[in-house]
Design a protein around this motif. Structure first.
Motif, PDB file in Angstrom:
ATOM      1  N   GLY A 551     121.217  64.949  56.337  1.00 55.57           N
ATOM      2  CA  GLY A 551     122.076  64.084  57.138  1.00 55.57           C
ATOM      3  C   GLY A 551     121.431  62.736  57.384  1.00 55.57           C
ATOM      4  N   ASP A 552     120.116  62.718  57.539  1.00 54.69           N
ATOM      5  CA  ASP A 552     119.420  61.448  57.749  1.00 54.69           C
ATOM      6  C   ASP A 552     119.576  60.536  56.546  1.00 54.69           C
ATOM      7  OD1 ASP A 552     118.624  62.251  60.213  1.00 54.69           O
ATOM      8  OD2 ASP A 552     116.646  62.954  59.585  1.00 54.69           O
ATOM      9  N   VAL A 553     119.320  61.077  55.345  1.00 60.46           N
ATOM     10  CA  VAL A 553     119.344  60.223  54.168  1.00 60.46           C
ATOM     11  C   VAL A 553     120.767  59.836  53.786  1.00 60.46           C
ATOM     12  CG1 VAL A 553     119.507  62.017  52.407  1.00 60.46           C
ATOM     13  CG2 VAL A 553     118.272  59.921  51.897  1.00 60.46           C
ATOM     14  N   ARG A 554     121.749  60.642  54.213  1.00 61.24           N
ATOM     15  CA  ARG A 554     123.141  60.361  53.867  1.00 61.24           C
ATOM     16  C   ARG A 554     123.903  59.716  55.031  1.00 61.24           C
ATOM     17  NH1 ARG A 554     124.534  63.659  49.294  1.00 61.24           N
ATOM     18  NH2 ARG A 554     122.723  64.860  48.630  1.00 61.24           N
ATOM     19  N   SER A 555     123.187  59.356  56.086  1.00 66.84           N
ATOM     20  CA  SER A 555     123.792  58.680  57.243  1.00 66.84           C
ATOM     21  C   SER A 555     124.948  59.492  57.816  1.00 66.84           C
ATOM     22  CB  SER A 555     124.279  57.281  56.830  1.00 66.84           C
ATOM     23  OG  SER A 555     123.200  56.513  56.348  1.00 66.84           O
ATOM     24  N   THR A 556     124.720  60.794  57.990  1.00 68.52           N
ATOM     25  CA  THR A 556     125.737  61.690  58.535  1.00 68.52           C
ATOM     26  C   THR A 556     125.378  62.041  59.973  1.00 68.52           C
ATOM     27  OG1 THR A 556     126.062  62.626  56.339  1.00 68.52           O
ATOM     28  CG2 THR A 556     126.939  63.876  58.185  1.00 68.52           C
ATOM     29  N   ASP A 557     126.376  62.104  60.838  1.00 69.56           N
ATOM     30  CA  ASP A 557     126.156  62.465  62.234  1.00 69.56           C
ATOM     31  C   ASP A 557     125.874  63.960  62.312  1.00 69.56           C
ATOM     32  OD1 ASP A 557     126.005  62.692  64.909  1.00 69.56           O
ATOM     33  OD2 ASP A 557     128.127  62.298  65.307  1.00 69.56           O
ATOM     34  N   THR A 558     124.652  64.322  62.724  1.00 67.76           N
ATOM     35  CA  THR A 558     124.248  65.727  62.765  1.00 67.76           C
ATOM     36  C   THR A 558     123.834  66.141  64.173  1.00 67.76           C
ATOM     37  OG1 THR A 558     122.001  65.075  62.122  1.00 67.76           O
ATOM     38  CG2 THR A 558     123.513  65.727  60.359  1.00 67.76           C
ATOM     39  N   ALA A 559     124.372  65.481  65.170  1.00 70.62           N
ATOM     40  CA  ALA A 559     123.968  65.792  66.547  1.00 70.62           C
ATOM     41  C   ALA A 559     124.281  67.241  66.904  1.00 70.62           C
ATOM     42  CB  ALA A 559     124.672  64.842  67.526  1.00 70.62           C
ATOM     43  N   ALA A 560     125.488  67.699  66.557  1.00 69.15           N
ATOM     44  CA  ALA A 560     125.856  69.084  66.870  1.00 69.15           C
ATOM     45  C   ALA A 560     124.971  70.065  66.115  1.00 69.15           C
ATOM     46  CB  ALA A 560     127.328  69.312  66.519  1.00 69.15           C
ATOM     47  N   LEU A 561     124.647  69.715  64.881  1.00 71.40           N
ATOM     48  CA  LEU A 561     123.787  70.574  64.077  1.00 71.40           C
ATOM     49  C   LEU A 561     122.392  70.658  64.682  1.00 71.40           C
ATOM     50  CD1 LEU A 561     124.120  72.157  61.405  1.00 71.40           C
ATOM     51  CD2 LEU A 561     123.087  70.220  60.236  1.00 71.40           C
ATOM     52  N   ALA A 562     121.875  69.540  65.169  1.00 75.72           N
ATOM     53  CA  ALA A 562     120.540  69.522  65.777  1.00 75.72           C
ATOM     54  C   ALA A 562     120.513  70.399  67.026  1.00 75.72           C
ATOM     55  CB  ALA A 562     120.142  68.090  66.110  1.00 75.72           C
ATOM     56  N   GLU A 563     121.593  70.373  67.798  1.00 75.12           N
ATOM     57  CA  GLU A 563     121.646  71.184  69.009  1.00 75.12           C
ATOM     58  C   GLU A 563     121.604  72.670  68.680  1.00 75.12           C
ATOM     59  OE1 GLU A 563     124.616  71.878  72.859  1.00 75.12           O
ATOM     60  OE2 GLU A 563     124.955  70.212  71.459  1.00 75.12           O
ATOM     61  N   VAL A 564     122.359  73.079  67.655  1.00 72.93           N
ATOM     62  CA  VAL A 564     122.357  74.483  67.256  1.00 72.93           C
ATOM     63  C   VAL A 564     120.986  74.873  66.713  1.00 72.93           C
ATOM     64  CG1 VAL A 564     123.366  76.161  65.679  1.00 72.93           C
ATOM     65  CG2 VAL A 564     124.828  74.498  66.828  1.00 72.93           C
ATOM     66  N   ALA A 565     120.368  73.989  65.926  1.00 75.24           N
ATOM     67  CA  ALA A 565     119.058  74.291  65.345  1.00 75.24           C
ATOM     68  C   ALA A 565     118.004  74.472  66.421  1.00 75.24           C
ATOM     69  CB  ALA A 565     118.650  73.183  64.376  1.00 75.24           C
ATOM     70  N   SER A 566     118.017  73.609  67.436  1.00 71.49           N
ATOM     71  CA  SER A 566     117.052  73.747  68.529  1.00 71.49           C
ATOM     72  C   SER A 566     117.277  75.047  69.290  1.00 71.49           C
ATOM     73  CB  SER A 566     117.172  72.551  69.476  1.00 71.49           C
ATOM     74  OG  SER A 566     116.795  71.353  68.829  1.00 71.49           O
ATOM     75  N   GLY A 567     118.534  75.406  69.473  1.00 70.76           N
ATOM     76  CA  GLY A 567     118.822  76.674  70.143  1.00 70.76           C
ATOM     77  C   GLY A 567     118.319  77.863  69.361  1.00 70.76           C
ATOM     78  N   LEU A 568     118.490  77.832  68.032  1.00 68.84           N
ATOM     79  CA  LEU A 568     117.976  78.911  67.191  1.00 68.84           C
ATOM     80  C   LEU A 568     116.456  78.995  67.289  1.00 68.84           C
ATOM     81  CD1 LEU A 568     120.022  78.812  63.842  1.00 68.84           C
ATOM     82  CD2 LEU A 568     120.176  80.449  65.704  1.00 68.84           C
ATOM     83  N   ALA A 569     115.795  77.836  67.263  1.00 71.41           N
ATOM     84  CA  ALA A 569     114.330  77.834  67.346  1.00 71.41           C
ATOM     85  C   ALA A 569     113.860  78.441  68.661  1.00 71.41           C
ATOM     86  CB  ALA A 569     113.801  76.408  67.193  1.00 71.41           C
ATOM     87  N   ASP A 570     114.542  78.132  69.762  1.00 76.07           N
ATOM     88  CA  ASP A 570     114.166  78.716  71.057  1.00 76.07           C
ATOM     89  C   ASP A 570     114.304  80.237  71.024  1.00 76.07           C
ATOM     90  OD1 ASP A 570     113.595  76.237  72.122  1.00 76.07           O
ATOM     91  OD2 ASP A 570     115.597  75.949  72.983  1.00 76.07           O
ATOM     92  N   ARG A 571     115.393  80.705  70.484  1.00 80.81           N
ATOM     93  CA  ARG A 571     115.610  82.154  70.432  1.00 80.81           C
ATOM     94  C   ARG A 571     114.604  82.842  69.529  1.00 80.81           C
ATOM     95  NH1 ARG A 571     121.697  83.306  69.066  1.00 80.81           N
ATOM     96  NH2 ARG A 571     120.934  85.434  69.435  1.00 80.81           N
TER      97      ARG A 571
END
Length: 798
Positions: A551-571
């Protein structure tokens, strides 16, 4: 003409094509009838379009099931194509007379209704669907699963003529003849018809009952044409059918054979074809061994051997083989001599191949395989005019191919894309969208220049069957973007496993599908909330993190994806230590894979600082827990040591505990496997940290004899993954006696030095490398060694 002119041919034969053209020139029929699906009559005028370049094929598919499809290929040297072009050039009506595709597709569906298929959508079969045996043809699906032929008329005629090779017999009697050799242009067809009549008397339909139905329809079409145009009608069909068309039957009897046939609604169009797909070795039942050779014979009737050898020489020169004009002359002479010795009228493919191998390839089959692949078979891809009917998805794909200059090619090639460039990024999105739709024009390949996320390498090759995939994908939308979006949304709702949804999210980002991401993210959040398996969460996290980077290299909005990823990492951080307790060997091995995967991406999360601290604490708990399998404890220690979050002395202490006398040998071996096993640099760690090598050496030599046999397989797996040079160096160190061997607490450089190595730095000898070292480091040159140089050198050596 006082009666219909029946021209029996072999499909895709240059000799037959030249003979058909000569017969039509001589007879000047009022209409031309051709074996083929009548639904394609409206498409015949496109054969005269300037944008039509064979090889091409008629594609018929069921409207309700586009995967149920059939092809009727035509090459430039196909007799049917020659007849079509002749009729269009002379303003003569031309029509197809074979059984309609609506019936043949339905009949094929009924035949396979009870047969298990891995993917029913891939049961398309190539033409001549229900092909006659004279073609060398047989009904074939696109994977090449063919029904064995019951009769081979060409083989029977070749055997009667004393030939053991049917292809060579056909070349001698048909392909190497020219129309100028015959005073009567119809004489060759009369001879073939007589031979086929004798075979039909013996074999009837040759084991293909569907031929009786097809021939009944052909006779009805022939009657209708004679009623409209009189007897001045020419029929171009497979030679096997000529006796059936000449036989007198009643219209009622023919109609009775066609009564009650199943039928499906079909659509037809022209699609590009390739010489490679004309070859029978690729699964096309009515194929030939050498389409490239036949195309050459058709386009170069004069001096074909000389022209062929020139082509071969040009190809070999392009591949940096030493081939001169003298080689070409000698190869032509040898081919002619071989033909004379074998009693052939002209050097055929067998003689030219033998001459090429002996003279141009120096007896080697390696360059000869290149000649076979590029010339004898060939990679020619046909072209179809834009006026040809197509589903909207196909038109959108063609438009994007033109705008991106991404031309379909039959020859496989690699495309290196730099995603920082808008055009390359658009190409990448198109290829990813097509893959999501099942149109696998390109396959991702390992890049040769860099490993960053802004580069991609694709291996591209356009196969004719992709036209069927495009027709199938048309149900999802009228454009590539809308179709890929709709399919991604449908797959997100259907996916049951969390890993499937995360992989789909990654593909949506790669394909640039912003409208599909909200649906995918909702499905991802739902699956993540319901899935309590830490292993599943660990499998899903790497794909999400990769998606963030894409998403960074393709200039895509990944805010929702980042939130889910952080939640998975916590779990994962909370649930991993308990999940690693009490695992068996297989479960521990699977969890080690997940451990490595999570460790590789945890630092790439948006809140990397917080997550890294939590992850370090998780690894430390794993390393200290005796209830955790040894392979996981050893791996946790290794990961902490590599990240410099564990002191060297502490790592040595933990290893000493794991390899103590009270630890069962199998558990100790598993700890070593986790710590230094695999191809993760464990061997280099032992080479450069002599304390750890001494600990492993001392433990290994102390394993009791009765237990050594049990731990040997695991140890063998651990050390066999090392590079040969690493294993050799370890062996030398152990043979010489590594410093501190057997003394767990010894310092790295204390005690006697290793035999063969000096106790310290030899400054005089080291000074010889300082000029090169200064050049590499970019420092100012000096007249000689100085204290700063030696300090730098000591730092480098350390």
């Amino acid at each position: 003409m006082t009666h219909p002119l029946l021209l029996g041919v072999r499909h895709h034969g240059p000799g037959s094509a030249r003979a058909v053209r000569a017969a039509l020139d001589a007879a000047s029929p009022a209409a031309v009838l051709i074996e083929g699906p009548p639904e394609a009559d409206a498409l015949l005028p496109l054969a005269a379009d300037d944008g039509m370049r064979p090889p091409v094929a008629l594609l018929a598919h069921a409207v309700d099931d586009p995967g149920r499809a059939a092809f009727w290929p035509f090459a430039e040297f196909s007799p049917e194509w020659t007849a079509i072009r002749w009729a269009l050039a002379h303003g003569v009506p031309v029509r197809f007379i074979d059984l309609p595709a609506a019936h043949s597709l339905a009949m094929r569906q009924e035949e396979t209704a009870g047969e298990p298929e891995e993917n029913p959508a891939e049961s398309a079969h190539t033409a001549g669907e229900g092909a006659a045996p004279e073609d060398g043809g047989e009904e074939t699906d696109i994977h090449g699963t063919a029904e064995a032929m019951r009769v081979d008329p060409i083989g029977a005629l070749a055997q009667a003529a004393g030939y053991d090779d049917p292809e060579r017999w056909w070349e001698d009697v048909v392909e190497h003849r020219t129309a100028r050799e015959d005073d009567d242009s119809h004489a060759p067809f009369a001879a073939v018809a007589e031979a086929m009549a004798a075979l039909r008397e013996t074999y009837d339909h040759g084991g293909h009952g569907s031929d009786l139905v097809r021939e009944a329809h052909m006779r009805l079409k022939l009657r209708a044409a004679r009623k409209e145009f009189g007897d001045a009608v020419a029929v171009v069909c497979g030679a096997w059918h000529v006796p059936a068309l000449a036989r007198k039957t009643t219209m009622a009897a023919d109609k009775a054979l066609l009564k009650g046939l199943p039928k499906v609604k079909t659509e037809m169009t022209w699609v590009p074809w390739t010489h490679r797909r004309l070859s029978r070795h690729t699964g096309y039942g009515a194929g030939i061994d050498s389409p490239g050779w036949y195309a050459h014979l058709f386009s170069a009737p004069d001096r074909p051997v000389e022209r062929w050898m020139t082509k071969v020489a040009g190809l070999l020169r392009e591949e940096d083989h030493m081939v001169s004009s003298a080689h070409v002359i000698e190869a032509v002479r040898l081919a002619g001599t071989l033909a004379a010795m074998r009693g052939r009228p002209l050097a055929g493919l067998t003689e030219t191949t033998d001459a090429v191998r002996a003279v141009l390839c120096d007896g080697s089959d390696v360059p000869l395989d290149l000649v076979r692949d590029r010339l004898v078979v060939g990679d020619v891809l046909g072209e179809v005019p834009e006026a040809a009917p197509a589903v909207p998805l196909q038109r959108d794909l063609a438009r994007q191919q033109r705008s991106l200059r991404l031309k379909p090619e039959a020859l496989e090639r690699e495309a290196d894309l730099d995603l920082r460039k808008e055009t390359d990024a658009a190409k990448s999105r198109l290829l990813h969208r097509l893959n999501l739709l099942g149109i696998r024009w390109g396959e991702p390949a390992a890049g040769r220049s860099g490993t960053g996320t802004f580069r991609e390498t694709w291996r591209l090759r356009w196969d004719p069957e992709l036209a069927v995939r495009v027709a199938e994908a048309g149900v999802w939308g009228t454009t590539v973007l809308s179709a890929a979006t709709a399919k991604a949304q449908a797959r997100a709702l259907e996916a049951a496993a969390l890993a499937d949804v995360t992989a789909l999210a990654e593909r949506c980002l790669l394909a640039g599908l912003p409208d599909a991401l909200p649906v995918v993210m909702r499905a991802l959040a739902d699956r993540a909330a319901l899935d309590a398996d830490v292993g599943h969460l660990a499998e899903a996290l790497p794909a999400l993190v990769r998606s963030l980077r894409y998403g960074d290299v393709r200039s895509t909005d990944t805010a929702a994806l980042a939130e889910v990823a952080s939640g998975l990492a916590d779990r994962i951080c909370v649930g991993l230590p308990p999940a690693c307790t009490g695992l068996d060997a297989d479960g521990a091995a699977a969890m080690r894979t997940n451990l490595d995967a999570v460790h590789g991406v945890i630092g790439l999360l948006p809140d990397a600082g917080r997550q890294t601290l939590r992850w370090t604490a998780v690894l430390r708990r794993l390393a200290d827990r005796d209830t955790v399998p040894g392979v996981l404890r050893g791996r946790a220690v290794r990961l902490l040591l590599d990240d410099r979050r564990l002191a060297d002395d502490e790592a040595a202490r933990l290893m000493a505990l794991a390899l103590s006398a009270g630890t069962p040998p199998a558990d100790a071996a598993a700890w070593i496997e986790g710590f230094v096993g695999g191809a993760s640099g464990g061997g280099m760690l032992l080479i450069h940290d002599e304390r750890l090598l001494g600990l492993v050496d001392a433990w290994l030599t102390g394993v009791p004899t009765e237990a050594f046999t049990d731990v040997l397989p695991l140890l063998r797996r651990t050390f066999s993954a090392y590079q040969p040079g690493v294993r050799r160096t370890l062996g030398e160190l152990v043979r010489r006696g590594a410093p501190g061997a057997g003394r767990p607490g010894a310092a790295a450089h204390s005690g006697p030095h290793t035999p063969g190595f000096g106790p310290g730095l030899d400054e005089t000898r080291a000074g010889a490398v300082l000029p090169v070292l200064r050049l590499l480091l970019g420092t100012a040159e000096a007249d000689g060694p100085n204290d700063n140089d030696l300090t730098t050198l000591r730092g480098v050596t350390r």
